[in-house]
Design an enzyme around this catalytic site. Sequence first.
Site, PDB file in Angstrom:
ATOM      1  N   GLU A  81     -24.833 115.473 -42.559  1.00  0.00           N
ATOM      2  CA  GLU A  81     -26.158 115.202 -43.107  1.00  0.00           C
ATOM      3  C   GLU A  81     -27.263 115.830 -42.269  1.00  0.00           C
ATOM      4  O   GLU A  81     -28.258 116.304 -42.808  1.00  0.00           O
ATOM      5  CB  GLU A  81     -26.379 113.696 -43.248  1.00  0.00           C
ATOM      6  N   LEU A 124     -28.208 128.379 -36.796  1.00  0.00           N
ATOM      7  CA  LEU A 124     -28.402 127.420 -37.886  1.00  0.00           C
ATOM      8  C   LEU A 124     -29.878 127.068 -38.085  1.00  0.00           C
ATOM      9  O   LEU A 124     -30.283 126.670 -39.168  1.00  0.00           O
ATOM     10  CB  LEU A 124     -27.584 126.155 -37.609  1.00  0.00           C
ATOM     11  N   TYR A 126     -33.727 125.189 -36.848  1.00  0.00           N
ATOM     12  CA  TYR A 126     -34.207 123.825 -36.582  1.00  0.00           C
ATOM     13  C   TYR A 126     -33.418 123.211 -35.428  1.00  0.00           C
ATOM     14  O   TYR A 126     -32.741 122.200 -35.584  1.00  0.00           O
ATOM     15  CB  TYR A 126     -34.080 122.945 -37.820  1.00  0.00           C
ATOM     16  N   TYR A 164     -34.081 109.471 -45.655  1.00  0.00           N
ATOM     17  CA  TYR A 164     -33.015 110.095 -46.444  1.00  0.00           C
ATOM     18  C   TYR A 164     -31.678 110.037 -45.704  1.00  0.00           C
ATOM     19  O   TYR A 164     -30.668 109.564 -46.243  1.00  0.00           O
ATOM     20  CB  TYR A 164     -33.326 111.568 -46.793  1.00  0.00           C
ATOM     21  N   CYS A 243     -29.476 123.075 -68.658  1.00  0.00           N
ATOM     22  CA  CYS A 243     -29.703 121.884 -69.474  1.00  0.00           C
ATOM     23  C   CYS A 243     -28.615 121.688 -70.533  1.00  0.00           C
ATOM     24  O   CYS A 243     -28.341 120.561 -70.949  1.00  0.00           O
ATOM     25  CB  CYS A 243     -31.071 121.958 -70.142  1.00  0.00           C
TER      26      CYS A 243
END
Length: 405
Positions: A81, A124, A126, A164, A243
């Site tokens: 995550e 990666l 960040y 989150y 859709c």
Amino acid sequence: MYYINRQSVANQEKGILDPSVSDGIVGSQSWAMESGRSTTIEAIRDRRHHLRRRLRAWYRRNRRELPWRMTRDPYSVWISEIMLQQTQVATVRGYYESFLAAFPTVADLAAADEQAVLRQWEGLGYYRRARQIHAAARQITGQYAGTFPRDVSEWMALPGIGRYTAGAIVSIAYDQPVPIVEANTTRMFARLIGFRGDPSTTTGQRLLWSIAEALLPRRGAGQFNQALMECGSLVCTPTAPQCDVCPIRSDCMAWADGIVDLIPPQKKRPKIIPVHEVAVLVVRRGRVLLRRCGDEERWSGLWDFPRFACAGMEAMPDDDISSAVLDQTGVSVQIQTVLTTIRHAVTRYRIKLDCYMASYVSGQPHSHRTLPVKWVPCRNLAEYPFSSTGRQLASLIDPLHRHQR
DNA sequence: AACACGGGGAG
DNA sequence: CTCCCAGTGTT
């Protein structure tokens, strides 16, 4: 009555109401919660069983076999995550596996050097995430004695874990009924209710979290949350959404109103600022001059070559480069050749990076403000964590050095 | 509410 | 090129 769906006009048993009002409510003004009238949230709640059933059935048939779906181990879920924050699934795949191979348990992670963790994170982006993961691992082994918390608020108290991520971890690992809102579900929810406002505002966020909560099942929340994200990612895509295969199209306001492509509205992006920088590779007897980035600057904790901003966009005079290197590292150098120019973008800057080769003249590296500056054997560069751009620069040295032998 | 934080995928 | 991505933390 705010939840209207032209597709189901004929179906009064769905509890969905007068379509003639539909056009009038498709505006951000209509989304304030008003007591005494039916709200969007109540309409979603009314349809929750149907929506859950359709999403879960779709997920059962269409889910991707991703590495982090092989387990519900909280450590693995946690790592995945964090890596997936603002990072696409395709990018994370490789990093996830090698990271877990390097640090199989939270104890291994806590015992590792931060530099070793950053090395696993190299490329990666960040990088604060890697440092926070490491700090959190030490916190978990310390105050929780290596046992992961089960409480969502305890997870949220850990560095790098917000609403989150905490919800994702406890729902997936422990099957707790905790909602999530992220990029995919934001887009899908906004379309589902025909919300044309900006989802990132405080009111937009409040609305989206309410929907996530209204849809959330008491059992199987982890699977359901993943079904939402997967459907948002594979079907309810930013452009050209599928859709025709969407499991919840019959409830989709945006589809009913033919405004799927207008939702969500494009974000206004900050202006891009062109920047010119210079990096210098100073080589002396098989070693190269490196410095470590400080906490107050970009790529903190990572290693870099002497690098600085150039005043203008034109080439910098050799003397100016030398004095900038001396100022930054304490080493006097002689500029030799232009190696290459690398273009990269970071945050709001588009950077043109001129790379020079230089030779040592005199002086010792000084580490100002505890930031290390030192000579590193060219063949050992792989042991140091770099940014993606830094690694590009390093790769200029490595083959060069081999060639010199 | 705005911004910093990275890098790459996809059209 | 542009827009976007399984967000968080700071100001």
